[in-house]
Design a protein around this motif. Structure first.
Motif, PDB file in Angstrom:
ATOM      1  N   LEU A  35       0.848  -1.188   0.000  1.00 28.47           N
ATOM      2  CA  LEU A  35       0.000   0.000   0.000  1.00 28.47           C
ATOM      3  C   LEU A  35       0.882   1.235   0.000  1.00 28.47           C
ATOM      4  O   LEU A  35       2.049   1.187   0.386  1.00 28.47           O
ATOM      5  CB  LEU A  35      -0.972   0.000   1.184  1.00 28.47           C
ATOM      6  CG  LEU A  35      -0.431  -0.067   2.619  1.00 28.47           C
ATOM      7  CD1 LEU A  35       0.071   1.295   3.096  1.00 28.47           C
ATOM      8  CD2 LEU A  35      -1.523  -0.560   3.546  1.00 28.47           C
ATOM      9  N   GLU A  36       0.303   2.317  -0.467  1.00 27.70           N
ATOM     10  CA  GLU A  36       0.979   3.605  -0.392  1.00 27.70           C
ATOM     11  C   GLU A  36       0.297   4.403   0.711  1.00 27.70           C
ATOM     12  O   GLU A  36      -0.917   4.621   0.673  1.00 27.70           O
ATOM     13  CB  GLU A  36       0.897   4.355  -1.714  1.00 27.70           C
ATOM     14  CG  GLU A  36       1.646   5.675  -1.673  1.00 27.70           C
ATOM     15  CD  GLU A  36       1.632   6.399  -3.006  1.00 27.70           C
ATOM     16  OE1 GLU A  36       2.612   7.098  -3.296  1.00 27.70           O
ATOM     17  OE2 GLU A  36       0.641   6.266  -3.760  1.00 27.70           O
ATOM     18  N   LEU A  37       1.080   4.803   1.694  1.00 24.13           N
ATOM     19  CA  LEU A  37       0.588   5.580   2.830  1.00 24.13           C
ATOM     20  C   LEU A  37       1.015   7.027   2.638  1.00 24.13           C
ATOM     21  O   LEU A  37       2.196   7.299   2.411  1.00 24.13           O
ATOM     22  CB  LEU A  37       1.187   5.041   4.131  1.00 24.13           C
ATOM     23  CG  LEU A  37       0.901   5.855   5.393  1.00 24.13           C
ATOM     24  CD1 LEU A  37      -0.564   5.705   5.801  1.00 24.13           C
ATOM     25  CD2 LEU A  37       1.821   5.425   6.525  1.00 24.13           C
ATOM     26  N   THR A  38       0.062   7.935   2.721  1.00 25.47           N
ATOM     27  CA  THR A  38       0.363   9.361   2.639  1.00 25.47           C
ATOM     28  C   THR A  38       0.012   9.996   3.978  1.00 25.47           C
ATOM     29  O   THR A  38      -1.127   9.917   4.439  1.00 25.47           O
ATOM     30  CB  THR A  38      -0.411  10.043   1.495  1.00 25.47           C
ATOM     31  OG1 THR A  38      -0.079   9.385   0.271  1.00 25.47           O
ATOM     32  CG2 THR A  38      -0.054  11.513   1.395  1.00 25.47           C
ATOM     33  N   ARG A  46       3.606  19.214   4.622  1.00 24.51           N
ATOM     34  CA  ARG A  46       3.352  18.770   3.250  1.00 24.51           C
ATOM     35  C   ARG A  46       3.068  17.274   3.223  1.00 24.51           C
ATOM     36  O   ARG A  46       3.543  16.523   4.080  1.00 24.51           O
ATOM     37  CB  ARG A  46       4.563  19.094   2.380  1.00 24.51           C
ATOM     38  CG  ARG A  46       4.742  20.595   2.253  1.00 24.51           C
ATOM     39  CD  ARG A  46       5.945  21.063   1.471  1.00 24.51           C
ATOM     40  NE  ARG A  46       6.519  20.120   0.551  1.00 24.51           N
ATOM     41  CZ  ARG A  46       7.799  20.124   0.187  1.00 24.51           C
ATOM     42  NH1 ARG A  46       8.624  21.028   0.680  1.00 24.51           N
ATOM     43  NH2 ARG A  46       8.252  19.246  -0.670  1.00 24.51           N
ATOM     44  N   PRO A  47       2.313  16.813   2.217  1.00 27.32           N
ATOM     45  CA  PRO A  47       2.059  15.372   2.089  1.00 27.32           C
ATOM     46  C   PRO A  47       3.361  14.605   1.852  1.00 27.32           C
ATOM     47  O   PRO A  47       4.218  15.055   1.089  1.00 27.32           O
ATOM     48  CB  PRO A  47       1.143  15.267   0.870  1.00 27.32           C
ATOM     49  CG  PRO A  47       0.612  16.633   0.643  1.00 27.32           C
ATOM     50  CD  PRO A  47       1.623  17.590   1.185  1.00 27.32           C
ATOM     51  N   ASP A  83       1.427  12.149  15.125  1.00 25.17           N
ATOM     52  CA  ASP A  83       1.040  13.532  15.392  1.00 25.17           C
ATOM     53  C   ASP A  83      -0.239  13.934  14.666  1.00 25.17           C
ATOM     54  O   ASP A  83      -0.956  14.824  15.117  1.00 25.17           O
ATOM     55  CB  ASP A  83       2.172  14.479  14.998  1.00 25.17           C
ATOM     56  CG  ASP A  83       3.339  14.422  15.974  1.00 25.17           C
ATOM     57  OD1 ASP A  83       3.283  13.654  16.960  1.00 25.17           O
ATOM     58  OD2 ASP A  83       4.328  15.142  15.746  1.00 25.17           O
ATOM     59  N   ASN A  84      -0.511  13.298  13.518  1.00 23.97           N
ATOM     60  CA  ASN A  84      -1.722  13.590  12.745  1.00 23.97           C
ATOM     61  C   ASN A  84      -2.227  12.277  12.148  1.00 23.97           C
ATOM     62  O   ASN A  84      -1.739  11.846  11.109  1.00 23.97           O
ATOM     63  CB  ASN A  84      -1.436  14.609  11.645  1.00 23.97           C
ATOM     64  CG  ASN A  84      -2.671  14.931  10.834  1.00 23.97           C
ATOM     65  OD1 ASN A  84      -3.741  14.359  11.024  1.00 23.97           O
ATOM     66  ND2 ASN A  84      -2.525  15.841   9.883  1.00 23.97           N
ATOM     67  N   PRO A  85      -3.189  11.618  12.799  1.00 23.28           N
ATOM     68  CA  PRO A  85      -3.636  10.301  12.352  1.00 23.28           C
ATOM     69  C   PRO A  85      -4.505  10.294  11.095  1.00 23.28           C
ATOM     70  O   PRO A  85      -4.872   9.222  10.609  1.00 23.28           O
ATOM     71  CB  PRO A  85      -4.401   9.755  13.551  1.00 23.28           C
ATOM     72  CG  PRO A  85      -4.849  10.959  14.295  1.00 23.28           C
ATOM     73  CD  PRO A  85      -3.815  12.019  14.064  1.00 23.28           C
ATOM     74  N   ALA A  86      -4.810  11.455  10.534  1.00 25.71           N
ATOM     75  CA  ALA A  86      -5.580  11.510   9.285  1.00 25.71           C
ATOM     76  C   ALA A  86      -4.609  11.243   8.133  1.00 25.71           C
ATOM     77  O   ALA A  86      -3.705  12.036   7.870  1.00 25.71           O
ATOM     78  CB  ALA A  86      -6.249  12.864   9.124  1.00 25.71           C
TER      79      ALA A  86
END
Length: 146
Positions: A35-38, A46-47, A83-86
């Motif tokens: 999978l690709e995780l962003t 930034r992404p 830090d940012n689970p989204a």
């Protein structure tokens, strides 16, 4: 331990394989779905995308391993999602989907880690290379805002 350059090179080659084969190659890696995780960079904002394996797939939920091949430090993507689970996930080169990342507690991790190492012994080798507890992260579909 792999250098940052090596890890980036492997990710670049993996993405190129997916793109050049129109998704026919590269959807699995070491027998595991890829999978690709962003994530969103915790410093840059930034992404940031990385190719990973999912040793456990349960419907729309995935378990990923922050092993960094047994390096003493956690990978950057781990700190970003902590830090940012989204996050966004493209499973097996499919469409990107919003998901929520949850770092598992030691108690939640234990039975899953046993299962992962039994099926993919390379993770046991990574564990032997480091003194840190290698984190597991659960990715679940993001809640529909309604």
């Amino acid at each position: 331990m792999p250098s940052n350059f090596t890890l980036r090179a492997v990710n670049t080659v993996h993405r190129a394989l997916l793109r050049l084969s129109f998704g026919r190659l590269g959807t699995e890696y070491f027998g595991m779905p890829a999978l690709e995780l962003t994530t969103i960079g915790r410093k840059s904002g930034r992404p940031r995308s990385v190719m990973l394996t999912a040793p456990i797939v349960d419907g729309d939920e995935y378990i990923i391993v922050a092993s960094r091949a047994g390096d003493p430090a956690n990978p950057a993507w781990y700190w970003n999602l902590r830090d940012n689970p989204a996050v966004e996930v493209s499973f097996r080169n499919g469409p990107r989907r919003p998901m929520t990342a949850q770092v598992l507690s030691t108690e939640q991790r234990a039975p899953l880690w046993t299962r992962i190492v039994a099926n993919y012994p390379v993770y046991g080798e990574y564990e032997q290379r480091t003194t840190r507890e290698i984190p597991l992260v659960r990715l679940t579909p993001a809640s529909d805002p309604g």
